[in-house]
Design a protein around this motif. Sequence first.
Motif, short mmCIF file in Angstrom:
data_model
loop_
_atom_site.label_atom_id
_atom_site.label_comp_id
_atom_site.label_asym_id
_atom_site.label_seq_id
_atom_site.Cartn_x
_atom_site.Cartn_y
_atom_site.Cartn_z
N VAL A 159 0.85 -1.19 0.00
CA VAL A 159 0.00 0.00 0.00
C VAL A 159 0.89 1.24 0.00
O VAL A 159 1.52 1.56 1.01
N GLU A 161 2.04 5.24 -0.01
CA GLU A 161 1.53 6.45 0.63
C GLU A 161 0.82 7.30 -0.42
O GLU A 161 1.17 7.29 -1.59
N ASP A 163 -2.96 9.06 -2.07
CA ASP A 163 -4.40 8.96 -2.24
C ASP A 163 -4.78 7.67 -2.96
O ASP A 163 -4.98 7.64 -4.18
N ALA A 165 -7.66 4.86 -2.11
CA ALA A 165 -8.74 4.75 -1.13
C ALA A 165 -9.96 4.06 -1.72
O ALA A 165 -10.11 3.92 -2.94
N ARG A 172 -14.60 7.75 2.90
CA ARG A 172 -13.38 7.40 2.18
C ARG A 172 -12.51 6.61 3.15
O ARG A 172 -12.11 7.11 4.20
N TYR A 174 -9.15 3.84 3.91
CA TYR A 174 -7.79 3.62 3.42
C TYR A 174 -7.27 2.26 3.87
O TYR A 174 -7.52 1.81 4.99
N TRP A 175 -6.51 1.62 2.96
CA TRP A 175 -5.88 0.35 3.29
C TRP A 175 -4.59 0.59 4.06
O TRP A 175 -3.94 1.63 3.91
N HIS A 176 -4.20 -0.42 4.85
CA HIS A 176 -2.93 -0.38 5.58
C HIS A 176 -2.28 -1.75 5.48
O HIS A 176 -2.96 -2.78 5.58
N ASN A 193 -6.81 4.74 -7.19
CA ASN A 193 -5.39 4.82 -6.84
C ASN A 193 -4.79 6.00 -7.59
O ASN A 193 -4.46 5.90 -8.77
N THR A 195 -1.98 7.43 -6.85
CA THR A 195 -0.53 7.49 -6.61
C THR A 195 0.19 7.02 -7.87
O THR A 195 -0.42 6.62 -8.86
N ARG A 199 -0.96 -0.70 -5.89
CA ARG A 199 -1.50 -1.10 -4.59
C ARG A 199 -2.02 -2.51 -4.71
O ARG A 199 -2.83 -2.80 -5.60
#
Length: 266
Positions: A159, A161, A163, A165, A172, A174-176, A193, A195, A199
Amino acid sequence: MTNFNEYHLDPKQFLFLKSFQDNWQVIKDEFANFMNHASSEELKFIYDILGPKSKTIKTKGNAKYSAFGILFQGFFIEEYIQVHQIQYPDYELDDASKKALALREKYFLNLARVIKEVNYINDSVIRNVYFGTFHPGLDIKLHVNYNPHMNRGYLGLIVPEGDVAMKICHERLYWHEGKFMVLDHSYPHCPHNYTNYDRTVLVVDFFKPDQPREEVIQFEREQVAQRMQDNPYSLGVFGKSDKAKVEDFIKYGLAHQLEWDKALKA
């Protein structure tokens, strides 16, 4: 403090997910090992055969979503191919099944072990297990996954860093990495995604434990039969009922999505 509700569920209430979470690093390493060492032929086969295909879920622009897995509707992929007699244009049925088994045993032994152990103890509660990757720039159209008999767990593996989500209803999320997000994905949702990096999560679909097991099994059997008739390459995961209705967009404050949803159909 995370607020849980009827569509965003507390993973801790599903004790059988702990085995996946405890082994998340091993599962991530198996995925990375496959991506780094698989031959071009193996990569093509896995995405062609082990990847559930949707005819209804759309993306904005050219960014893509890719997926492949080893368990579908409670069967390991090599069994699922045989049970449903799936005919592939480039592979004979028995050959596809044998290759799927060989790749599962070559690259995903630990993931398969976790699935077997969890399902043995919990009466086959786990139904689908597959890796899902959002490539950079992905924006998925609002949709539902009409599976009222199941919840979907997303175990974060890679995942980045930024946006990346899940927009569901008015939230909204978010994954971790190393953590589960659990959703009732029959509610309208649209992940993205934004970024510059992939992800990847492990998707784990499981029966809702509070529903009578005989009823959910019967529902799954009928649903999968219809989905496989419509699209055998869905592996029973996706179907025509995955389309969100106009009122879903408005009800959940996602009316702006209607604009590019209409553009996709132009």
